[in-house]
Design a protein around this motif. Structure first.
Motif, PDB file in Angstrom:
ATOM      1  N   LEU A 122       0.836  -1.205   0.000  1.00  0.00           N
ATOM      2  CA  LEU A 122       0.000   0.000   0.000  1.00  0.00           C
ATOM      3  C   LEU A 122       0.871   1.255   0.000  1.00  0.00           C
ATOM      4  O   LEU A 122       0.621   2.198  -0.751  1.00  0.00           O
ATOM      5  CB  LEU A 122      -0.935  -0.008   1.211  1.00  0.00           C
ATOM      6  CG  LEU A 122      -1.971  -1.131   1.255  1.00  0.00           C
ATOM      7  CD1 LEU A 122      -2.741  -1.102   2.569  1.00  0.00           C
ATOM      8  CD2 LEU A 122      -2.915  -1.072   0.068  1.00  0.00           C
ATOM      9  N   ARG A 154       1.160   3.931  -3.122  1.00  0.00           N
ATOM     10  CA  ARG A 154       0.885   5.366  -2.906  1.00  0.00           C
ATOM     11  C   ARG A 154       2.105   6.200  -3.272  1.00  0.00           C
ATOM     12  O   ARG A 154       1.982   7.261  -3.862  1.00  0.00           O
ATOM     13  CB  ARG A 154       0.505   5.633  -1.445  1.00  0.00           C
ATOM     14  CG  ARG A 154      -0.905   5.299  -1.033  1.00  0.00           C
ATOM     15  CD  ARG A 154      -1.981   6.190  -1.671  1.00  0.00           C
ATOM     16  NE  ARG A 154      -1.712   7.603  -1.651  1.00  0.00           N
ATOM     17  CZ  ARG A 154      -2.084   8.459  -0.707  1.00  0.00           C
ATOM     18  NH1 ARG A 154      -2.786   8.041   0.309  1.00  0.00           N
ATOM     19  NH2 ARG A 154      -1.764   9.738  -0.782  1.00  0.00           N
ATOM     20  N   ARG A 183      -3.163   3.845  -7.525  1.00  0.00           N
ATOM     21  CA  ARG A 183      -4.338   3.562  -6.706  1.00  0.00           C
ATOM     22  C   ARG A 183      -4.030   2.375  -5.784  1.00  0.00           C
ATOM     23  O   ARG A 183      -3.378   1.414  -6.197  1.00  0.00           O
ATOM     24  CB  ARG A 183      -5.497   3.231  -7.637  1.00  0.00           C
ATOM     25  CG  ARG A 183      -6.781   2.970  -6.930  1.00  0.00           C
ATOM     26  CD  ARG A 183      -7.849   2.593  -7.942  1.00  0.00           C
ATOM     27  NE  ARG A 183      -8.983   2.065  -7.235  1.00  0.00           N
ATOM     28  CZ  ARG A 183     -10.169   2.622  -7.234  1.00  0.00           C
ATOM     29  NH1 ARG A 183     -10.396   3.683  -7.959  1.00  0.00           N
ATOM     30  NH2 ARG A 183     -11.145   2.088  -6.534  1.00  0.00           N
ATOM     31  N   PRO A 187      -7.085  -1.264  -0.394  1.00  0.00           N
ATOM     32  CA  PRO A 187      -6.896  -1.429   1.050  1.00  0.00           C
ATOM     33  C   PRO A 187      -7.713  -2.543   1.691  1.00  0.00           C
ATOM     34  O   PRO A 187      -7.783  -2.610   2.914  1.00  0.00           O
ATOM     35  CB  PRO A 187      -7.344  -0.067   1.592  1.00  0.00           C
ATOM     36  CG  PRO A 187      -8.407   0.364   0.636  1.00  0.00           C
ATOM     37  CD  PRO A 187      -7.947  -0.129  -0.726  1.00  0.00           C
ATOM     38  N   ASN A 210      -8.178  -3.235   5.654  1.00  0.00           N
ATOM     39  CA  ASN A 210      -9.512  -3.093   6.243  1.00  0.00           C
ATOM     40  C   ASN A 210      -9.941  -4.375   6.945  1.00  0.00           C
ATOM     41  O   ASN A 210     -10.556  -4.325   8.017  1.00  0.00           O
ATOM     42  CB  ASN A 210     -10.532  -2.686   5.182  1.00  0.00           C
ATOM     43  CG  ASN A 210     -10.335  -1.244   4.746  1.00  0.00           C
ATOM     44  OD1 ASN A 210      -9.784  -0.430   5.480  1.00  0.00           O
ATOM     45  ND2 ASN A 210     -10.769  -0.942   3.540  1.00  0.00           N
ATOM     46  N   GLU A 243      -4.109   1.126  12.777  1.00  0.00           N
ATOM     47  CA  GLU A 243      -4.805   2.402  12.620  1.00  0.00           C
ATOM     48  C   GLU A 243      -3.838   3.504  12.201  1.00  0.00           C
ATOM     49  O   GLU A 243      -4.173   4.360  11.378  1.00  0.00           O
ATOM     50  CB  GLU A 243      -5.525   2.786  13.912  1.00  0.00           C
ATOM     51  CG  GLU A 243      -6.752   1.954  14.175  1.00  0.00           C
ATOM     52  CD  GLU A 243      -7.467   2.318  15.470  1.00  0.00           C
ATOM     53  OE1 GLU A 243      -6.946   3.145  16.253  1.00  0.00           O
ATOM     54  OE2 GLU A 243      -8.559   1.765  15.697  1.00  0.00           O
ATOM     55  N   ALA A 273      -3.267   3.076   8.536  1.00  0.00           N
ATOM     56  CA  ALA A 273      -4.420   3.540   7.762  1.00  0.00           C
ATOM     57  C   ALA A 273      -4.464   5.067   7.728  1.00  0.00           C
ATOM     58  O   ALA A 273      -4.696   5.670   6.668  1.00  0.00           O
ATOM     59  CB  ALA A 273      -5.706   2.972   8.345  1.00  0.00           C
ATOM     60  N   GLU A 274      -4.223   5.694   8.876  1.00  0.00           N
ATOM     61  CA  GLU A 274      -4.224   7.162   8.918  1.00  0.00           C
ATOM     62  C   GLU A 274      -3.104   7.737   8.059  1.00  0.00           C
ATOM     63  O   GLU A 274      -3.297   8.714   7.331  1.00  0.00           O
ATOM     64  CB  GLU A 274      -4.087   7.651  10.358  1.00  0.00           C
ATOM     65  CG  GLU A 274      -4.195   9.159  10.460  1.00  0.00           C
ATOM     66  CD  GLU A 274      -4.217   9.659  11.893  1.00  0.00           C
ATOM     67  OE1 GLU A 274      -3.976  10.873  12.061  1.00  0.00           O
ATOM     68  OE2 GLU A 274      -4.480   8.884  12.813  1.00  0.00           O
ATOM     69  N   LEU A 293      -1.691   6.344   5.430  1.00  0.00           N
ATOM     70  CA  LEU A 293      -2.062   6.153   4.024  1.00  0.00           C
ATOM     71  C   LEU A 293      -3.098   7.179   3.565  1.00  0.00           C
ATOM     72  O   LEU A 293      -3.093   7.605   2.421  1.00  0.00           O
ATOM     73  CB  LEU A 293      -2.585   4.738   3.801  1.00  0.00           C
ATOM     74  CG  LEU A 293      -1.501   3.667   3.771  1.00  0.00           C
ATOM     75  CD1 LEU A 293      -2.086   2.294   4.075  1.00  0.00           C
ATOM     76  CD2 LEU A 293      -0.794   3.678   2.419  1.00  0.00           C
ATOM     77  N   ALA A 294      -3.981   7.578   4.472  1.00  0.00           N
ATOM     78  CA  ALA A 294      -5.049   8.517   4.116  1.00  0.00           C
ATOM     79  C   ALA A 294      -4.610   9.977   4.140  1.00  0.00           C
ATOM     80  O   ALA A 294      -5.156  10.782   3.384  1.00  0.00           O
ATOM     81  CB  ALA A 294      -6.229   8.329   5.070  1.00  0.00           C
ATOM     82  N   THR A 295      -3.620  10.313   4.971  1.00  0.00           N
ATOM     83  CA  THR A 295      -3.338  11.734   5.184  1.00  0.00           C
ATOM     84  C   THR A 295      -1.934  12.196   4.817  1.00  0.00           C
ATOM     85  O   THR A 295      -1.703  13.395   4.704  1.00  0.00           O
ATOM     86  CB  THR A 295      -3.585  12.111   6.658  1.00  0.00           C
ATOM     87  OG1 THR A 295      -2.671  11.377   7.492  1.00  0.00           O
ATOM     88  CG2 THR A 295      -5.022  11.833   7.071  1.00  0.00           C
ATOM     89  N   ASP A 319       1.515  13.223   2.920  1.00  0.00           N
ATOM     90  CA  ASP A 319       1.896  13.803   1.635  1.00  0.00           C
ATOM     91  C   ASP A 319       2.887  12.828   0.993  1.00  0.00           C
ATOM     92  O   ASP A 319       4.068  12.815   1.335  1.00  0.00           O
ATOM     93  CB  ASP A 319       2.538  15.169   1.847  1.00  0.00           C
ATOM     94  CG  ASP A 319       2.980  15.824   0.550  1.00  0.00           C
ATOM     95  OD1 ASP A 319       2.914  15.175  -0.524  1.00  0.00           O
ATOM     96  OD2 ASP A 319       3.409  16.990   0.610  1.00  0.00           O
TER      97      ASP A 319
END
Length: 182
Positions: free
Chosen positions: A72, A76, A81, A84, A88, A123, A126-127, A129-131, A133
């Protein structure tokens, strides 16, 4: 192991860096449940005082999580793309809940399984990967290094996992090459 590499400036990337190249071969610094607990403690993740897990269950779950997170992060970083679903699925095994004490919220993580014990790390991944830069997430430029880092330098020109190791080796090699040409 008492101390783990902490050079990525991001615990999730330092988690990936628990596998490094030694003499050209991947070497895993996590070799036991106690190594995992020591790593979690070193990087500020909650560690229960006692666990009733089967031997090596935590090690196995940690390695599984690391190999779920690694592709992942790689995708990124390449601007591709991500898929996940596996992360998850890991997170779904790990319920948590909030409690309120006076004026503070605390998240409680049950630790009946290895996956539940790893919930804060999953977690955090995941955070990240989501936030994060991802223009600043890089692999070391050394050809014999597989370590990652988050470039928080002012100029965003960091090239090496560590100037003391890979950066210095590159400078020495470049110096020798210049000397041979002269």
């Amino acid at each position: 192991m008492s101390s783990f590499l902490a050079l990525a400036d991001e615990p999730v990337l330092d988690f990936l860096n628990t596998v490094a190249l030694v003499d050209g071969q991947p070497a895993d610094t996590l070799q036991s449940d106690s190594d995992v607990l020591a790593w979690l403690k070193q990087f500020g993740f909650a560690v229960p005082s006692a666990t009733n897990l089967k031997p090596n269950a935590l090690l196995h779950a940690t390695r599984q999580l690391r190999e779920v997170v690694r592709p992942l992060i790689e995708r990124r970083a390449e601007g591709k793309r991500i898929h996940p679903e596996a992360l998850n699925d890991f997170l779904a095994k790990s319920p948590s809940y909030l409690t309120l004490t006076q004026n503070k919220l605390h998240r409680i993580y049950p630790t009946r399984t290895a996956e539940q014990l790893l919930t804060p790390l999953a977690e955090a991944a995941a955070e990240f990967l989501a936030t994060a830069d991802f223009a600043l997430v890089r692999g070391c430029e050394s050809s014999d290094c597989i370590l990652w880092f988050y470039d928080r330098t002012k100029s965003h020109q960091r090239r090496w996992c560590s100037m003391a190791t890979c950066g210095n080796r590159h400078k020495v090699a470049a110096f020798r090459q210049r000397q041979q040409r002269a």
